[in-house]
Design a protein around this motif. Structure first.
Motif, PDB file in Angstrom:
ATOM      1  N   LEU A 162      -4.142  -8.863  -5.650  1.00 36.86           N
ATOM      2  CA  LEU A 162      -3.379  -9.394  -4.531  1.00 36.86           C
ATOM      3  C   LEU A 162      -4.270  -9.377  -3.297  1.00 36.86           C
ATOM      4  O   LEU A 162      -4.712  -8.317  -2.859  1.00 36.86           O
ATOM      5  N   GLU A 163      -4.513 -10.561  -2.749  1.00 35.57           N
ATOM      6  CA  GLU A 163      -5.391 -10.729  -1.586  1.00 35.57           C
ATOM      7  C   GLU A 163      -4.571 -11.097  -0.359  1.00 35.57           C
ATOM      8  O   GLU A 163      -3.730 -11.986  -0.400  1.00 35.57           O
ATOM      9  N   TYR A 164      -4.790 -10.391   0.759  1.00 34.03           N
ATOM     10  CA  TYR A 164      -4.179 -10.777   2.023  1.00 34.03           C
ATOM     11  C   TYR A 164      -5.097 -11.779   2.714  1.00 34.03           C
ATOM     12  O   TYR A 164      -6.325 -11.618   2.713  1.00 34.03           O
ATOM     13  N   THR A 165      -4.502 -12.820   3.318  1.00 30.45           N
ATOM     14  CA  THR A 165      -5.311 -13.858   3.966  1.00 30.45           C
ATOM     15  C   THR A 165      -4.850 -14.162   5.389  1.00 30.45           C
ATOM     16  O   THR A 165      -5.326 -15.103   6.005  1.00 30.45           O
ATOM     17  N   SER A 166      -3.919 -13.374   5.918  1.00 29.75           N
ATOM     18  CA  SER A 166      -3.444 -13.601   7.287  1.00 29.75           C
ATOM     19  C   SER A 166      -4.529 -13.199   8.286  1.00 29.75           C
ATOM     20  O   SER A 166      -5.551 -12.610   7.917  1.00 29.75           O
ATOM     21  N   LYS A 167      -4.319 -13.528   9.564  1.00 28.26           N
ATOM     22  CA  LYS A 167      -5.291 -13.166  10.595  1.00 28.26           C
ATOM     23  C   LYS A 167      -5.436 -11.647  10.644  1.00 28.26           C
ATOM     24  O   LYS A 167      -4.464 -10.926  10.805  1.00 28.26           O
ATOM     25  N   MET A 168      -6.670 -11.166  10.490  1.00 28.38           N
ATOM     26  CA  MET A 168      -6.989  -9.740  10.431  1.00 28.38           C
ATOM     27  C   MET A 168      -6.215  -9.027   9.320  1.00 28.38           C
ATOM     28  O   MET A 168      -6.061  -7.820   9.319  1.00 28.38           O
ATOM     29  N   ASN A 169      -5.712  -9.835   8.356  1.00 26.06           N
ATOM     30  CA  ASN A 169      -4.947  -9.310   7.220  1.00 26.06           C
ATOM     31  C   ASN A 169      -3.748  -8.475   7.668  1.00 26.06           C
ATOM     32  O   ASN A 169      -3.387  -7.477   7.035  1.00 26.06           O
ATOM     33  N   ALA A 170      -3.137  -8.894   8.773  1.00 28.83           N
ATOM     34  CA  ALA A 170      -1.940  -8.213   9.272  1.00 28.83           C
ATOM     35  C   ALA A 170      -0.776  -8.450   8.317  1.00 28.83           C
ATOM     36  O   ALA A 170      -0.558  -9.567   7.831  1.00 28.83           O
ATOM     37  N   MET A 171      -0.006  -7.406   8.047  1.00 36.94           N
ATOM     38  CA  MET A 171       1.118  -7.495   7.121  1.00 36.94           C
ATOM     39  C   MET A 171       2.257  -8.288   7.756  1.00 36.94           C
ATOM     40  O   MET A 171       2.647  -8.037   8.904  1.00 36.94           O
ATOM     41  N   ASP A 172       2.783  -9.253   7.024  1.00 36.02           N
ATOM     42  CA  ASP A 172       3.854 -10.095   7.548  1.00 36.02           C
ATOM     43  C   ASP A 172       4.830 -10.434   6.419  1.00 36.02           C
ATOM     44  O   ASP A 172       4.608 -10.050   5.255  1.00 36.02           O
ATOM     45  N   PRO A 173       5.936 -11.141   6.715  1.00 39.70           N
ATOM     46  CA  PRO A 173       6.934 -11.438   5.665  1.00 39.70           C
ATOM     47  C   PRO A 173       6.360 -12.185   4.470  1.00 39.70           C
ATOM     48  O   PRO A 173       6.822 -11.973   3.330  1.00 39.70           O
ATOM     49  N   ASP A 174       5.369 -13.062   4.681  1.00 37.40           N
ATOM     50  CA  ASP A 174       4.784 -13.786   3.547  1.00 37.40           C
ATOM     51  C   ASP A 174       4.057 -12.840   2.591  1.00 37.40           C
ATOM     52  O   ASP A 174       4.135 -12.990   1.359  1.00 37.40           O
ATOM     53  N   ILE A 175       3.320 -11.884   3.146  1.00 33.22           N
ATOM     54  CA  ILE A 175       2.627 -10.919   2.285  1.00 33.22           C
ATOM     55  C   ILE A 175       3.647 -10.101   1.500  1.00 33.22           C
ATOM     56  O   ILE A 175       3.502  -9.887   0.291  1.00 33.22           O
ATOM     57  N   LEU A 176       4.698  -9.653   2.180  1.00 32.53           N
ATOM     58  CA  LEU A 176       5.734  -8.877   1.493  1.00 32.53           C
ATOM     59  C   LEU A 176       6.395  -9.691   0.388  1.00 32.53           C
ATOM     60  O   LEU A 176       6.680  -9.174  -0.701  1.00 32.53           O
ATOM     61  N   ALA A 177       6.623 -10.973   0.657  1.00 30.99           N
ATOM     62  CA  ALA A 177       7.263 -11.838  -0.347  1.00 30.99           C
ATOM     63  C   ALA A 177       6.387 -11.972  -1.584  1.00 30.99           C
ATOM     64  O   ALA A 177       6.876 -11.883  -2.727  1.00 30.99           O
ATOM     65  N   LEU A 178       5.071 -12.185  -1.380  1.00 36.88           N
ATOM     66  CA  LEU A 178       4.182 -12.334  -2.534  1.00 36.88           C
ATOM     67  C   LEU A 178       3.986 -10.997  -3.245  1.00 36.88           C
ATOM     68  O   LEU A 178       3.790 -10.954  -4.458  1.00 36.88           O
ATOM     69  N   MET A 179       4.072  -9.905  -2.515  1.00 38.82           N
ATOM     70  CA  MET A 179       4.017  -8.584  -3.136  1.00 38.82           C
ATOM     71  C   MET A 179       5.174  -8.420  -4.126  1.00 38.82           C
ATOM     72  O   MET A 179       4.991  -7.966  -5.261  1.00 38.82           O
ATOM     73  N   ARG A 180       6.373  -8.814  -3.676  1.00 39.69           N
ATOM     74  CA  ARG A 180       7.551  -8.719  -4.556  1.00 39.69           C
ATOM     75  C   ARG A 180       7.402  -9.642  -5.765  1.00 39.69           C
ATOM     76  O   ARG A 180       7.728  -9.268  -6.892  1.00 39.69           O
ATOM     77  N   GLU A 181       6.893 -10.855  -5.513  1.00 45.84           N
ATOM     78  CA  GLU A 181       6.688 -11.802  -6.608  1.00 45.84           C
ATOM     79  C   GLU A 181       5.643 -11.286  -7.593  1.00 45.84           C
ATOM     80  O   GLU A 181       5.753 -11.494  -8.811  1.00 45.84           O
ATOM     81  N   SER A 182       4.632 -10.610  -7.069  1.00 44.36           N
ATOM     82  CA  SER A 182       3.559 -10.118  -7.933  1.00 44.36           C
ATOM     83  C   SER A 182       4.079  -9.083  -8.934  1.00 44.36           C
ATOM     84  O   SER A 182       3.561  -8.976 -10.046  1.00 44.36           O
ATOM     85  N   VAL A 183       5.084  -8.318  -8.531  1.00 42.22           N
ATOM     86  CA  VAL A 183       5.654  -7.333  -9.459  1.00 42.22           C
ATOM     87  C   VAL A 183       6.205  -8.045 -10.700  1.00 42.22           C
ATOM     88  O   VAL A 183       5.961  -7.617 -11.843  1.00 42.22           O
ATOM     89  N   ASP A 184       6.904  -9.150 -10.494  1.00 40.19           N
ATOM     90  CA  ASP A 184       7.443  -9.908 -11.633  1.00 40.19           C
ATOM     91  C   ASP A 184       6.325 -10.546 -12.456  1.00 40.19           C
ATOM     92  O   ASP A 184       6.360 -10.523 -13.695  1.00 40.19           O
ATOM     93  N   ILE A 185       5.321 -11.121 -11.770  1.00 40.34           N
ATOM     94  CA  ILE A 185       4.239 -11.812 -12.479  1.00 40.34           C
ATOM     95  C   ILE A 185       3.441 -10.850 -13.337  1.00 40.34           C
ATOM     96  O   ILE A 185       3.153 -11.110 -14.514  1.00 40.34           O
TER      97      ILE A 185
END
Length: 774
Positions: free
Chosen positions: A476-499
């Motif tokens: 799981l790679e963060y790609t936001s500015k300065m890799n700041a945690m945001d709702p999109d990262i959290l959403a993909l984190m949740r999706e990654s658990v299923d994948i």
């Protein structure tokens, strides 16, 4: 050949720093220097160097305990200590006669087959071994470290005609894996690679800034970030390394370079700089340099020197149209711009990049070595040949011709092509014969950038991506500015658990940004607070808590692989991993109090659980609660992965990788190891002292406030933290679940986010990048 013990002779800034960094690898080191005339303590030079390094910032040691691995001595009494060393590094004064005399003494006592190397960058290897024994020459090489050795990744190595191949390979492998170095093989030429090009770049950039009438601020602004060069630019870098080094560097190049080398045409030191050195303006170590801090009147005013008059004036931010063009159109727009900034870049880079192209294969066998040396030694984001590609090879040749510069054969050979290309997902480079060769990584190196060239993500959104890195492991790679945690990262984190659950073995959290993550996206949070969407904020806090909890209890192992800063919400992701494989230069902490908040995504809960279950702590929950309070309320940041274990940001069994290029492979290996018969952790309950602990923390906070070390809002934030860590309205007889602790976190977080002083802190941090002491 295994390197189990090392000696460094010469305890100056460079030699001592090399010794410290070898100790960072857990290797015992002998550090020797001269006996000063009349000294009562014959080891005073080496002992003083170690003592000084224990106080130096940034710290040469990754952990202060590493200093115990250094044995100090002197070259008159203790040369016999070299007998059981596998590698002996000479880092004494740059005088050939002194070095050769020392080598004869070393050769008389060293173990046969032990490696001897010099840290020189100004004396040819062939001169160093002249007159030495054949056995010595067979074991001798140059290992040129960059200062400071802990932080600068470049190590240039040069072997002689007589040097045994196994000697070179042993040192290369040790420095790569154990010291974390990017090892670049150079030819025995003046300045090797990085300094040959880097010093020329600095000199040309200074001379052209003067010729064009630029201010130092304008020159550094244009020659810095738009080119992928650190914001210090040229003049700021000169202040950092020491302006007084320039005459010595120029003298060395004048003495050793071929008479037709373009460097020699630029090797004159301007009168302005000679006068600055004479007056003690040698940079940051002196009274100032091209920049200085004027403390007259009790205030600190940053000033810059006028390159025409030599007088200082208040610094002003550079305002140039070319800078605006670069922000919107990149390097090509900057190079094409007609103003003085564009003209400056054209004149400097035409000479410097053209010079780099002229030097291959004289200084290195291929362009890869040159690009790597400049990226690792001078912190350029792009090497010279990568910069030429970004400008466009055809456009760059035209640029050189417009500046009346001779186009080197290598540039003529590339034609309208490029120095690098990607073929079927494989990165390739142009060799000196004009053919493309695959870029081959060393064994044990796995780069996410390579994976991304040859594959598509399993899932992706605006702030994160999920990649298959092979053998059933997903990254799981963060790609936001300065890799700041945001709702999109959290959403993909949740999706990654299923994948990962439905087809893979393990998950690694990793990216190749400068920093793993600087924390939560403060701008989004402040916007929501300013419009009063408190329910949405609480949903976001709870959503983050539940996302991280889902990672912790997923049916597969999760391994964090951070490097650089891992702060706030980024730190909290790692606290929820099964294991961490960290780059040695990871700086981690829970820093939310700086913006008037407490960790809200399980960070407090995880730290409490770690300290209460820690076998090394004193009995009872109170010491654990106080330790968590001290760490979080002071926004403590561990300054290395080794130090992070002291604070339990990392567990004792978490791994440390010295070479960042090997981090992902090491993390993947750890994940596969954990995946065998993996069982998620069992939820635990803890018991907290409640009001008793809160009262103790309140007393401590009042004491700090009375001493003037805490502000009014520091007290408010600290007491909210104390309420949470003590367990709220509970006592030692009542077990608390993770969900109970998370509820306490949310309650404290939501009380603080509504506070106007917290909003002031958040706004100030976003505007200035610095904490507000309100």
């Amino acid at each position: 050949m295994e390197i189990r013990k090392v000696a460094v002779i010469g305890a100056g800034v460079m030699g001592a720093g090399i010794a410290a960094h070898i100790s960072n690898a857990g290797i015992p080191v002998i550090l020797l220097d001269i006996v000063p005339e009349g000294a009562d303590n014959r080891n005073v030079v080496a002992e003083g160097a170690v003592a000084k390094m224990l106080k130096t910032q940034p710290a040469p040691f990754m952990h202060k305990k590493n200093a115990r691995l250094i044995t100090t001595g002197n070259i008159e009494d203790n040369l016999d200590l070299l007998a059981d060393c596998d590698w002996i590094i000479e880092a004494v004064i740059e005088r050939l006669d002194i070095k050769q005399n020392l080598y004869r003494k070393i050769d008389a006592v060293r173990r046969p087959g032990s490696v001897v190397s010099s840290n020189t960058s100004t004396i040819p290897l062939r001169d160093l071994v002249d007159g030495q024994s054949d056995a010595f020459a067979a074991d001798f090489m140059i290992t040129h470290f960059f200062n400071p050795p802990r932080y600068m990744r470049l190590l240039e190595i040069t072997a002689g005609d007589q040097t045994r191949a196994e000697v070179v390979e042993s040192i290369r492998d040790f420095c790569d894996r154990s010291l974390g170095k990017g090892v670049v093989t150079c030819k025995d030429t003046p300045g090797f690679i990085a300094n040959r090009i880097g010093i020329y770049w600095i000199q040309v950039a200074i001379l052209e800034a003067m010729a064009l009438g630029l201010t130092v601020e304008e020159a550094d602004a244009v020659m810095g970030r738009p080119l992928g060069i650190p914001k210090t630019g040229v003049f700021g870098l000169s202040d950092l390394v020491g302006i007084d080094l320039m005459p010595h560097l120029m003298e060395s190049m004048q003495r050793t370079l071929p008479k037709d080398d373009p460097f020699l045409e630029k090797s004159t030191i301007p009168d302005l700089i000679s006068n600055m050195i004479a007056d003690g303006y040698t940079g940051r170590k002196g009274k100032g340099g091209f920049y200085r801090l004027n403390r007259d009147g009790g205030k600190k005013v940053k000033e810059s020197i006028d390159l025409k008059t030599g007088e200082y004036r208040p610094s002003v931010k550079a305002q140039m149209e070319s800078l605006t063009a670069a922000r919107h159109g990149g390097l090509k727009a900057l190079v094409a711009h007609p103003d003085r900034g564009g003209q400056y870049v054209r004149r400097v880079m035409a000479q410097v990049l053209g010079y780099a192209a002229r030097l291959v294969p004289e200084i290195a066998d291929n362009i890869l070595a040159v690009d790597e040396a400049m990226k690792l030694g001078y912190a350029w984001k792009y090497g010279p040949f990568e910069l030429i590609d970004r400008i466009g090879t055809t456009d760059f040749v035209k640029l050189m011709e417009s500046e009346n510069l001779q186009v080197p054969p290598l540039l003529q050979r590339v034609g309208d092509g490029s120095f690098y290309r990607v073929q079927k997902g494989q990165l390739q480079y142009l060799d000196t014969a004009g053919n493309y060769q695959d870029v081959v990584r060393p064994d044990g190196v796995l780069l996410l950038s390579d994976i991304k060239r040859r594959s598509e993500p399993l899932a992706k959104n605006g702030s994160a991506a999920l990649w298959d890195i092979g053998d059933g492991v997903v990254c799981l790679e963060y790609t936001s500015k300065m890799n700041a945690m945001d709702p999109d990262i959290l959403a993909l984190m949740r999706e990654s658990v299923d994948i990962v659950t439905n087809g893979y073995k393990a998950l690694v959290l990793h990216n190749e940004g400068d920093n793993y993550s600087v924390g939560a996206n403060l701008g989004l949070l402040l916007f929501a607070a300013n419009i009063g969407t408190w329910d949405q904020i609480e949903e976001m806090v709870e959503g983050g808590q539940q996302t991280y909890k889902a990672l912790k209890y997923a049916p597969f192992p999760v391994v964090g692989a951070p490097s650089g800063m891992a702060l706030g919400g980024g730190c909290e992701t790692l606290l929820h991993c099964d294991a961490v494989q960290a780059h040695a230069e990871t700086y981690i902490g829970l820093v939310e109090v700086g913006v008037g908040l407490i960790p809200g995504w399980g960070g407090c809960k995880e730290m409490l659980q770690r300290w209460i279950t820690n076998k090394r702590r004193p009995g009872g929950p109170m010491p654990a609660v106080i330790k968590c309070f001290e760490t979080i309320s002071t926004a403590t940041v561990a300054k290395s992965a080794a130090e992070a274990k002291d604070f339990l940001f990392f567990r004792p069994g978490d791994g440390i990788t010295m070479n960042r290029d090997r981090l992902l492979a090491d993390a993947k290996s750890r994940a596969l190891e954990l995946a065998q018969d993996y069982q998620p952790p069992e939820p635990i309950e803890i018991r907290l002292p409640g009001p008793t602990a809160k009262a103790a923390m309140e007393m401590a906070v009042k004491g700090v406030r009375l001493s003037g070390r805490a502000t009014a809002h520091d007290v408010v934030v600290s007491m909210a933290l104390a309420e949470m860590l003590s367990g709220g309205d509970t006592d030692i007889t009542e077990p608390l679940t993770e969900d109970d602790l998370l509820a306490l976190e949310r309650e404290a977080f939501m009380s603080l986010i509504r506070h106007p002083d917290t909003l002031d802190r958040m706004e100030h941090m976003l505007e200035t990048g610095k904490p507000l002491r309100n």
